[in-house]
Design a protein around this motif. Structure first.
Motif, PDB file in Angstrom:
ATOM      1  N   THR A 170      -8.632  -3.040  -8.213  1.00 36.41           N
ATOM      2  CA  THR A 170      -8.339  -3.827  -7.009  1.00 36.41           C
ATOM      3  C   THR A 170      -7.125  -3.286  -6.278  1.00 36.41           C
ATOM      4  O   THR A 170      -6.973  -3.500  -5.078  1.00 36.41           O
ATOM      5  CB  THR A 170      -8.078  -5.294  -7.372  1.00 36.41           C
ATOM      6  OG1 THR A 170      -6.915  -5.378  -8.227  1.00 36.41           O
ATOM      7  CG2 THR A 170      -9.277  -5.897  -8.100  1.00 36.41           C
ATOM      8  N   LEU A 171      -6.256  -2.587  -6.996  1.00 32.77           N
ATOM      9  CA  LEU A 171      -5.022  -2.024  -6.452  1.00 32.77           C
ATOM     10  C   LEU A 171      -5.071  -0.513  -6.637  1.00 32.77           C
ATOM     11  O   LEU A 171      -5.129  -0.025  -7.767  1.00 32.77           O
ATOM     12  CB  LEU A 171      -3.810  -2.617  -7.178  1.00 32.77           C
ATOM     13  CG  LEU A 171      -2.431  -2.030  -6.878  1.00 32.77           C
ATOM     14  CD1 LEU A 171      -2.071  -2.207  -5.406  1.00 32.77           C
ATOM     15  CD2 LEU A 171      -1.373  -2.697  -7.754  1.00 32.77           C
ATOM     16  N   VAL A 172      -5.046   0.227  -5.519  1.00 32.10           N
ATOM     17  CA  VAL A 172      -5.177   1.687  -5.583  1.00 32.10           C
ATOM     18  C   VAL A 172      -4.066   2.320  -4.757  1.00 32.10           C
ATOM     19  O   VAL A 172      -3.934   2.040  -3.566  1.00 32.10           O
ATOM     20  CB  VAL A 172      -6.539   2.161  -5.041  1.00 32.10           C
ATOM     21  CG1 VAL A 172      -6.675   3.673  -5.202  1.00 32.10           C
ATOM     22  CG2 VAL A 172      -7.688   1.437  -5.736  1.00 32.10           C
ATOM     23  N   PHE A 173      -3.280   3.165  -5.400  1.00 27.30           N
ATOM     24  CA  PHE A 173      -2.252   3.932  -4.694  1.00 27.30           C
ATOM     25  C   PHE A 173      -2.658   5.393  -4.685  1.00 27.30           C
ATOM     26  O   PHE A 173      -3.098   5.930  -5.701  1.00 27.30           O
ATOM     27  CB  PHE A 173      -0.889   3.780  -5.372  1.00 27.30           C
ATOM     28  CG  PHE A 173       0.158   4.690  -4.797  1.00 27.30           C
ATOM     29  CD1 PHE A 173       0.686   4.448  -3.544  1.00 27.30           C
ATOM     30  CD2 PHE A 173       0.588   5.816  -5.487  1.00 27.30           C
ATOM     31  CE1 PHE A 173       1.630   5.299  -2.988  1.00 27.30           C
ATOM     32  CE2 PHE A 173       1.539   6.664  -4.950  1.00 27.30           C
ATOM     33  CZ  PHE A 173       2.059   6.403  -3.695  1.00 27.30           C
ATOM     34  N   GLY A 174      -2.503   6.029  -3.525  1.00 24.40           N
ATOM     35  CA  GLY A 174      -2.819   7.452  -3.430  1.00 24.40           C
ATOM     36  C   GLY A 174      -1.927   8.141  -2.421  1.00 24.40           C
ATOM     37  O   GLY A 174      -1.523   7.534  -1.422  1.00 24.40           O
ATOM     38  N   VAL A 175      -1.599   9.384  -2.683  1.00 20.46           N
ATOM     39  CA  VAL A 175      -0.890  10.186  -1.687  1.00 20.46           C
ATOM     40  C   VAL A 175      -1.922  10.659  -0.661  1.00 20.46           C
ATOM     41  O   VAL A 175      -3.129  10.650  -0.925  1.00 20.46           O
ATOM     42  CB  VAL A 175      -0.167  11.389  -2.334  1.00 20.46           C
ATOM     43  CG1 VAL A 175       0.914  10.911  -3.278  1.00 20.46           C
ATOM     44  CG2 VAL A 175      -1.153  12.299  -3.068  1.00 20.46           C
ATOM     45  N   PRO A 176      -1.499  11.056   0.541  1.00 23.11           N
ATOM     46  CA  PRO A 176      -2.454  11.444   1.588  1.00 23.11           C
ATOM     47  C   PRO A 176      -3.495  12.464   1.148  1.00 23.11           C
ATOM     48  O   PRO A 176      -4.664  12.369   1.539  1.00 23.11           O
ATOM     49  CB  PRO A 176      -1.551  11.984   2.691  1.00 23.11           C
ATOM     50  CG  PRO A 176      -0.291  11.185   2.552  1.00 23.11           C
ATOM     51  CD  PRO A 176      -0.113  11.024   1.069  1.00 23.11           C
ATOM     52  N   ARG A 177      -3.087  13.437   0.340  1.00 16.67           N
ATOM     53  CA  ARG A 177      -4.050  14.480  -0.048  1.00 16.67           C
ATOM     54  C   ARG A 177      -5.212  13.885  -0.829  1.00 16.67           C
ATOM     55  O   ARG A 177      -6.367  14.347  -0.708  1.00 16.67           O
ATOM     56  CB  ARG A 177      -3.348  15.552  -0.895  1.00 16.67           C
ATOM     57  CG  ARG A 177      -4.133  16.841  -0.978  1.00 16.67           C
ATOM     58  CD  ARG A 177      -4.094  17.580   0.350  1.00 16.67           C
ATOM     59  NE  ARG A 177      -4.982  18.742   0.354  1.00 16.67           N
ATOM     60  CZ  ARG A 177      -6.126  18.790   1.015  1.00 16.67           C
ATOM     61  NH1 ARG A 177      -6.537  17.759   1.715  1.00 16.67           N
ATOM     62  NH2 ARG A 177      -6.867  19.874   0.983  1.00 16.67           N
ATOM     63  N   VAL A 178      -4.968  12.868  -1.635  1.00 16.30           N
ATOM     64  CA  VAL A 178      -6.045  12.209  -2.377  1.00 16.30           C
ATOM     65  C   VAL A 178      -7.007  11.525  -1.415  1.00 16.30           C
ATOM     66  O   VAL A 178      -8.233  11.672  -1.515  1.00 16.30           O
ATOM     67  CB  VAL A 178      -5.459  11.183  -3.365  1.00 16.30           C
ATOM     68  CG1 VAL A 178      -6.562  10.320  -3.971  1.00 16.30           C
ATOM     69  CG2 VAL A 178      -4.685  11.886  -4.471  1.00 16.30           C
ATOM     70  N   TRP A 179      -6.455  10.778  -0.460  1.00 15.23           N
ATOM     71  CA  TRP A 179      -7.306  10.066   0.503  1.00 15.23           C
ATOM     72  C   TRP A 179      -8.062  11.050   1.393  1.00 15.23           C
ATOM     73  O   TRP A 179      -9.215  10.791   1.771  1.00 15.23           O
ATOM     74  CB  TRP A 179      -6.463   9.119   1.344  1.00 15.23           C
ATOM     75  CG  TRP A 179      -5.837   8.010   0.556  1.00 15.23           C
ATOM     76  CD1 TRP A 179      -4.500   7.788   0.352  1.00 15.23           C
ATOM     77  CD2 TRP A 179      -6.516   6.961  -0.153  1.00 15.23           C
ATOM     78  NE1 TRP A 179      -4.307   6.678  -0.435  1.00 15.23           N
ATOM     79  CE2 TRP A 179      -5.524   6.158  -0.761  1.00 15.23           C
ATOM     80  CE3 TRP A 179      -7.855   6.642  -0.328  1.00 15.23           C
ATOM     81  CZ2 TRP A 179      -5.848   5.039  -1.521  1.00 15.23           C
ATOM     82  CZ3 TRP A 179      -8.175   5.525  -1.101  1.00 15.23           C
ATOM     83  CH2 TRP A 179      -7.168   4.736  -1.683  1.00 15.23           C
ATOM     84  N   GLU A 180      -7.424  12.159   1.743  1.00 16.87           N
ATOM     85  CA  GLU A 180      -8.097  13.166   2.562  1.00 16.87           C
ATOM     86  C   GLU A 180      -9.309  13.736   1.835  1.00 16.87           C
ATOM     87  O   GLU A 180     -10.379  13.939   2.441  1.00 16.87           O
ATOM     88  CB  GLU A 180      -7.116  14.285   2.916  1.00 16.87           C
ATOM     89  CG  GLU A 180      -6.051  13.872   3.925  1.00 16.87           C
ATOM     90  CD  GLU A 180      -4.885  14.844   3.994  1.00 16.87           C
ATOM     91  OE1 GLU A 180      -3.937  14.568   4.754  1.00 16.87           O
ATOM     92  OE2 GLU A 180      -4.901  15.865   3.271  1.00 16.87           O
ATOM     93  N   ARG A 181      -9.164  13.975   0.534  1.00 19.98           N
ATOM     94  CA  ARG A 181     -10.285  14.523  -0.236  1.00 19.98           C
ATOM     95  C   ARG A 181     -11.412  13.502  -0.354  1.00 19.98           C
ATOM     96  O   ARG A 181     -12.594  13.847  -0.259  1.00 19.98           O
ATOM     97  CB  ARG A 181      -9.792  14.962  -1.610  1.00 19.98           C
ATOM     98  CG  ARG A 181      -8.967  16.248  -1.558  1.00 19.98           C
ATOM     99  CD  ARG A 181      -8.263  16.517  -2.862  1.00 19.98           C
ATOM    100  NE  ARG A 181      -7.485  17.755  -2.799  1.00 19.98           N
ATOM    101  CZ  ARG A 181      -6.533  18.085  -3.670  1.00 19.98           C
ATOM    102  NH1 ARG A 181      -6.237  17.269  -4.670  1.00 19.98           N
ATOM    103  NH2 ARG A 181      -5.866  19.218  -3.540  1.00 19.98           N
ATOM    104  N   PHE A 182     -11.049  12.241  -0.592  1.00 21.84           N
ATOM    105  CA  PHE A 182     -12.062  11.185  -0.619  1.00 21.84           C
ATOM    106  C   PHE A 182     -12.809  11.133   0.711  1.00 21.84           C
ATOM    107  O   PHE A 182     -14.039  11.050   0.756  1.00 21.84           O
ATOM    108  CB  PHE A 182     -11.408   9.826  -0.886  1.00 21.84           C
ATOM    109  CG  PHE A 182     -10.998   9.590  -2.313  1.00 21.84           C
ATOM    110  CD1 PHE A 182     -11.299  10.501  -3.309  1.00 21.84           C
ATOM    111  CD2 PHE A 182     -10.312   8.443  -2.664  1.00 21.84           C
ATOM    112  CE1 PHE A 182     -10.913  10.279  -4.630  1.00 21.84           C
ATOM    113  CE2 PHE A 182      -9.929   8.201  -3.972  1.00 21.84           C
ATOM    114  CZ  PHE A 182     -10.232   9.116  -4.955  1.00 21.84           C
TER     115      PHE A 182
END
Length: 594
Positions: free
Chosen positions: A265-277
């Motif tokens: 329910t709680l997800v933290f990611g740096v931009p590079r992680v979100w960009e890959r997703f």
């Protein structure tokens, strides 16, 4: 006076929620829980072991390894024993590890495996204060300096509970708890000193602001040496009593499956992680044809309209609500299922700038993503958006109980209980960052009429052209990264007549481009790709900026920037100086005859 620290909260959890799971680890075929009572007992036993081995109040422990329960246990054990704890990135070299262990005055180091042990072993003669190296479970090293995990924990059997209770009760709010070493983008890392009060106040404030409760849960996968992951995995988890699932290693192979199994329910990611997703989802959507493609595009449009309302704390009504529910069923649920984000309530991006288009995309598929801004020097958060108060393109509003101000030159300044004590053994750096009762962040920003902060750039990263013009590279780089195919962009122009850029390519979308355009050789220097990039810069980037800020030339590099080559920090921030050195030839070629 009652002292409130993370350790006191952990003890309360062990008593009041004794049989409730605190964390999980993945075995061969399922997730195995450890209760709050067991977690507390592990931390107390680690503290006993440290005391038995001569650990004194004010001393330090260092931890070198991927996210594991042992990481958190020794960290908290060191604090409970009256000392401080420091994380070391697994990507650090032996010399970098030696610098942190020695500078932090650590007497014990916990390592994940034999490979990390070899880093310490290589520099052991340069660590005169080091008493023991402890291994995480499963590792095996035959050396008189080394204790395996089970042997280390057993050492504490003869230390009394009264001794540990005494150390717990002697903890003071202003006492040093964590040292967070900066990534060192411009020089040797500095040790950010965070007190027990800094950490405890920030954890409580964050969970209250976000509305995080004991029913939430997260997957721990980003480096625990970073304050944000440490906050979500250790301090906030203890404060809110939510559950932590430790990701399998390496996360590149297991993270997607871990997310699908856990559904955090709680997800933290740096931009590079979100960009890959984001790239992965877009690549999958791009394969759709006919009716499926039309439905996907329609759903994204509906989702974007609905997101405009949810960002303001409103809900879709009428026809839009009906359309949004249908889009959820036909498209959004499948996207979220593929990412393991079906139950996500808080998807946070921080630690580096991110393109607003990435956030808008996730919001358009009904994934509640928002941006937070901060630094290690204020325990992680300075400002944040919220799911119901989300102005995309900004980094949100100030945290309750703090003040965020702008200096005359636009530098962001912070006041509050979360502001650090200074840099360890570095009074000059402390004086430069902490004066006038405020943390001077080094970042440049501006507020809008609603109090939302936008980051303009870094004071030290401001480019001064040979014509004397001051240019912030951040916004130009963000615009370049919005171009399809672009992975990273670094703007060049210091003491130069005009602005240029180094560009790297995203492998997935670049492969699709090559196949579509029948490119069979190297892609980065193919005329079709160069023409595509030039067209996008001319039409989508340069019109956004004043003439002096426009990109006059660029080079597409044959590879992406990496941590291994020293071009990125462990948290994937670019190191401009190293990149300038590595690609000096490409840079100079853009100014020949200029």
């Amino acid at each position: 006076m009652t002292v409130d620290t993370i350790l006191h909260r952990l003890h309360e959890n062990g008593r009041s929620r004794a049989n409730v799971p605190a964390y999980y680890i993945r075995t061969r075929d399922h997730w195995v829980p450890t209760t709050w009572k067991e977690y507390l007992e592990e931390v107390r036993q680690a503290a006993k072991a440290l005391v038995a081995l001569g650990f004194e109040k004010g001393q330090g422990v260092c931890i070198l390894g991927f996210n594991r329960p042992e990481w958190s246990i020794l960290d908290l054990g060191g604090l409970l024993a009256g000392g401080h704890a420091t994380g070391i990135y697994t990507s650090n070299s032996p010399q970098e590890a030696q610098y942190i262990v020695h500078h932090s005055e650590a007497t014990f180091v916990l390592v994940e495996n034999e490979a990390q042990w070899q880093k310490i072993n290589e520099v052991r003669e340069q660590l005169p204060k080091l008493k023991h190296v402890i291994l995480m479970k499963g590792a095996n090293v035959d050396d008189e300096l080394v204790l395996d995990w089970e042997s280390f924990m057993a050492v504490g059997n003869d230390v009394s509970d009264e001794e540990i209770d005494k150390r717990l009760n002697s903890l003071e709010p202003g006492q040093l708890a964590q040292l967070i070493y900066t990534s060192g983008t411009t020089g040797p890392p500095k040790g950010v000193m965070l007190s027990h009060n800094n950490i405890a106040w920030t954890a409580k404030m964050a969970i209250d602001l976000l509305g995080i409760t004991a029913s939430d849960y997260t997957v721990s996968y980003l480096p625990l040496s970073h304050i944000a992951e440490q906050m979500f995995t250790i301090h906030a988890a203890i404060t809110a009593v939510y559950q932590v699932y430790y990701a399998q290693f390496p996360p590149a192979e297991h993270l997607n499956n871990n997310f699908k199994e856990v559904q955090p329910t709680l997800v933290f990611g740096v931009p590079r992680v979100w960009e890959r997703f984001c790239d992965g989802v877009k690549a999958s959507m791009a394969e759709a044809t006919g009716a499926k493609a039309k439905i996907a595009n329609w759903a994204l449009g509906v989702g974007a309209e609905a997101a405009k309302l949810t960002h303001q704390g409103k809900e879709p009504t009428g026809l839009l609500k009906i359309q949004h529910n249908l889009a959820e069923k036909l498209v959004f649920s499948k996207v979220k299922e593929g990412l393991g984000l079906n139950r996500a309530k808080f998807c946070i991006t921080a630690a580096a700038p991110i393109s607003p288009d990435i956030i808008k995309f996730f919001n358009s598929v009904n994934i509640p993503m928002f941006e937070l801004y901060g630094q290690s020097e204020d325990c992680g958060p300075t400002t944040t958006n919220l799911p119901h108060a989300n102005k995309v393109g900004t980094v949100g509003r100030k945290m309750p109980g703090s003040q965020v101000l702008l200096d005359e030159d636009g530098e962001i300044m912070v006041e509050g209980p979360h502001v650090f004590q200074g840099y360890f053994k570095d009074p000059a750096a402390t004086e430069a960052a902490l004066y006038g009762g405020r943390l001077h962040s080094g970042d440049l920003g501006q507020f809008d009429e609603d109090g939302y902060l936008t980051i303009v750039g870094r004071k030290k990263e401001i480019i001064i052209t040979s014509g004397g013009k001051n240019i912030a590279p951040k916004n130009i780089e963000a615009a370049l990264k919005n171009i399809p195919l672009v992975s990273q962009a670094v703007v060049i122009g210091e003491k130069r007549r005009y602005i240029t850029a180094l560009i790297t390519l995203d492998p997935v979308s670049t492969t699709q481009f090559a196949n579509k355009n029948n490119i069979t050789g190297t892609v980065h220097d193919d005329p079709k790709l160069i023409a595509f990039m030039q067209k996008n810069i001319d039409e989508k980037v340069n019109p956004l900026f004043a003439r002096v800020e426009q990109v006059r030339d660029f080079r597409i590099l044959p590879r992406d920037f990496t941590v291994e080559e020293g071009e990125l920090t462990p948290t994937l921030k670019i190191k401009r100086r190293i990149i300038n050195e590595h690609f000096e030839g490409e840079i100079e070629s853009m100014y020949e005859g200029g």
